[in-house]
Motif scaffolding. Structure first.
Motif, PDB file in Angstrom:
ATOM      1  N   VAL A  34      -3.471  74.473  37.266  1.00  0.00           N
ATOM      2  CA  VAL A  34      -3.843  73.250  37.972  1.00  0.00           C
ATOM      3  C   VAL A  34      -5.362  73.150  38.088  1.00  0.00           C
ATOM      4  O   VAL A  34      -6.084  74.134  37.977  1.00  0.00           O
ATOM      5  CB  VAL A  34      -3.201  73.187  39.377  1.00  0.00           C
ATOM      6  CG1 VAL A  34      -1.688  73.202  39.272  1.00  0.00           C
ATOM      7  CG2 VAL A  34      -3.705  74.315  40.260  1.00  0.00           C
ATOM      8  N   CYS A  35      -5.813  71.925  38.327  1.00  0.00           N
ATOM      9  CA  CYS A  35      -7.237  71.629  38.486  1.00  0.00           C
ATOM     10  C   CYS A  35      -7.771  72.275  39.764  1.00  0.00           C
ATOM     11  O   CYS A  35      -7.153  72.161  40.819  1.00  0.00           O
ATOM     12  CB  CYS A  35      -7.429  70.116  38.529  1.00  0.00           C
ATOM     13  SG  CYS A  35      -9.127  69.584  38.852  1.00  0.00           S
ATOM     14  N   GLY A  36      -8.919  72.922  39.645  1.00  0.00           N
ATOM     15  CA  GLY A  36      -9.514  73.542  40.810  1.00  0.00           C
ATOM     16  C   GLY A  36     -10.130  72.540  41.763  1.00  0.00           C
ATOM     17  O   GLY A  36     -10.456  72.877  42.906  1.00  0.00           O
ATOM     18  N   ALA A  37     -10.299  71.293  41.290  1.00  0.00           N
ATOM     19  CA  ALA A  37     -10.920  70.279  42.140  1.00  0.00           C
ATOM     20  C   ALA A  37      -9.883  69.388  42.830  1.00  0.00           C
ATOM     21  O   ALA A  37      -9.990  69.113  44.019  1.00  0.00           O
ATOM     22  CB  ALA A  37     -11.877  69.412  41.323  1.00  0.00           C
ATOM     23  N   CYS A  38      -8.860  68.905  42.061  1.00  0.00           N
ATOM     24  CA  CYS A  38      -7.889  67.972  42.648  1.00  0.00           C
ATOM     25  C   CYS A  38      -6.484  68.560  42.752  1.00  0.00           C
ATOM     26  O   CYS A  38      -5.590  67.917  43.287  1.00  0.00           O
ATOM     27  CB  CYS A  38      -7.843  66.670  41.845  1.00  0.00           C
ATOM     28  SG  CYS A  38      -6.976  66.779  40.261  1.00  0.00           S
ATOM     29  N   ALA A  39      -6.283  69.768  42.229  1.00  0.00           N
ATOM     30  CA  ALA A  39      -5.018  70.506  42.334  1.00  0.00           C
ATOM     31  C   ALA A  39      -3.886  69.918  41.493  1.00  0.00           C
ATOM     32  O   ALA A  39      -2.763  70.412  41.552  1.00  0.00           O
ATOM     33  CB  ALA A  39      -4.566  70.655  43.785  1.00  0.00           C
ATOM     34  N   MET A  59      -8.060  70.690  30.555  1.00  0.00           N
ATOM     35  CA  MET A  59      -9.010  69.885  31.306  1.00  0.00           C
ATOM     36  C   MET A  59      -8.237  68.895  32.178  1.00  0.00           C
ATOM     37  O   MET A  59      -7.165  68.423  31.787  1.00  0.00           O
ATOM     38  CB  MET A  59      -9.946  69.136  30.347  1.00  0.00           C
ATOM     39  CG  MET A  59     -11.113  68.452  31.029  1.00  0.00           C
ATOM     40  SD  MET A  59     -12.376  67.947  29.841  1.00  0.00           S
ATOM     41  CE  MET A  59     -11.523  66.648  28.952  1.00  0.00           C
ATOM     42  N   CYS A  60      -8.794  68.561  33.334  1.00  0.00           N
ATOM     43  CA  CYS A  60      -8.126  67.634  34.245  1.00  0.00           C
ATOM     44  C   CYS A  60      -8.188  66.209  33.698  1.00  0.00           C
ATOM     45  O   CYS A  60      -9.256  65.730  33.319  1.00  0.00           O
ATOM     46  CB  CYS A  60      -8.772  67.682  35.622  1.00  0.00           C
ATOM     47  SG  CYS A  60      -7.995  66.555  36.790  1.00  0.00           S
ATOM     48  N   ALA A  61      -7.033  65.516  33.680  1.00  0.00           N
ATOM     49  CA  ALA A  61      -6.982  64.121  33.240  1.00  0.00           C
ATOM     50  C   ALA A  61      -6.567  63.195  34.379  1.00  0.00           C
ATOM     51  O   ALA A  61      -6.237  62.041  34.150  1.00  0.00           O
ATOM     52  CB  ALA A  61      -6.009  63.974  32.066  1.00  0.00           C
ATOM     53  N   GLY A  66     -14.134  62.625  37.568  1.00  0.00           N
ATOM     54  CA  GLY A  66     -14.141  62.844  39.003  1.00  0.00           C
ATOM     55  C   GLY A  66     -13.942  64.278  39.427  1.00  0.00           C
ATOM     56  O   GLY A  66     -14.019  64.589  40.612  1.00  0.00           O
ATOM     57  N   CYS A  67     -13.666  65.153  38.475  1.00  0.00           N
ATOM     58  CA  CYS A  67     -13.439  66.563  38.812  1.00  0.00           C
ATOM     59  C   CYS A  67     -14.450  67.460  38.105  1.00  0.00           C
ATOM     60  O   CYS A  67     -14.178  68.637  37.882  1.00  0.00           O
ATOM     61  CB  CYS A  67     -12.008  66.982  38.464  1.00  0.00           C
ATOM     62  SG  CYS A  67     -10.743  66.185  39.502  1.00  0.00           S
ATOM     63  N   ALA A  68     -15.616  66.906  37.760  1.00  0.00           N
ATOM     64  CA  ALA A  68     -16.659  67.675  37.060  1.00  0.00           C
ATOM     65  C   ALA A  68     -16.078  68.389  35.843  1.00  0.00           C
ATOM     66  O   ALA A  68     -16.308  69.577  35.621  1.00  0.00           O
ATOM     67  CB  ALA A  68     -17.348  68.657  38.000  1.00  0.00           C
TER      68      ALA A  68
HETATM   69 ZN   LIG Z   1      -8.788  67.269  38.818  1.00  0.00          ZN
END
Ligand SMILES: [Zn+2]
Ligand SMILES: [Zn+2]
Length: 197
Positions: A34-39, A59-61, A66-68
């Motif tokens: 999972v994304c470390g920024a938005c989970a 990578m977060c999509a 928005g999640c660097a």
């Molecule tokens: Zn994210």
């Protein structure tokens, strides 16, 4: 020396080869990251078969930009260096939108010895096939040298691979129209992904 990775056409989603798209392979029991920024569950971008192991890139999509996602350390992307033996498809998380989990198509990324002579920086198609990226050599930074330090031993990581967004929108990875750079620390078994545009 740089070896180009050329578009080898469609391949099975779980093929144990270098490819963009499809499903990630991991050790038995691996949970989808999972994304470390938005989970939210990360999108699987590519796997690259290296001498040091299999490099899996995510990578977060959920929140583009928005999640660097460009950062090697902010948690909006993930690079894993996995031992090549015993990898199995990672179970897809239930209820997640397929578009945020994977790319629209699966393409083999075929190393091209012939492409090495032309260099990865040309950006031109080689042998009539699109360039998906490159292995080894020096990173063709679009901006400045952003070699990451290993999070484990704090030494500069070694450049392993470059990635382009891909030849068409269906399969495109989102690097802001730029390029991605994957680094590894073989001794620590760590990897990092960042991109510039
Ligand atoms: Zn994210
Ligand atoms: Zn290290």
């Amino acid at each position: 020396m740089t070896t180009l990775l050329l578009d080898g056409g469609p391949v099975a989603p779980d093929a144990p080869v270098s490819r963009t798209g499809g499903v990630p392979l991991g050790p038995a029991g691996m949970v989808w990251p999972v994304c470390g920024a938005c989970a939210g569950p990360l999108q699987f971008l590519a796997q690259l078969v290296l001498d040091a192991g299999v490099l899996a890139l995510f990578m977060c999509a959920h929140r583009p930009g928005g999640c660097a996602q460009w950062s090697p350390s902010a948690g909006g992307n993930l690079a894993l260096l996995l031992p090549a033996d015993g990898l199995v498809p990672v179970p897809v998380p239930h209820g997640a939108d397929p578009e945020v989990l994977g790319l629209g198509a699966v393409r083999a990324a075929v190393p091209s010895a012939a492409g090495a002579a032309t260099g990865a920086a040309t950006g031109a198609a080689s042998e009539g096939r699109a360039v998906l990226g490159s292995l080894g050599g020096e990173p063709d930074w679009l901006q400045y040298d952003e070699t990451p330090d290993c999070p484990a031993c704090a030494r500069p990581m070694g450049f392993a691979a470059g990635l382009r967004e891909g030849p068409d929108p269906v399969t495109a990875m989102n690097f802001g129209s730029g390029r991605a750079y994957a680094h590894v620390c073989g001794g620590c078994g760590r990897a990092a992904l960042l991109w510039q545009c």
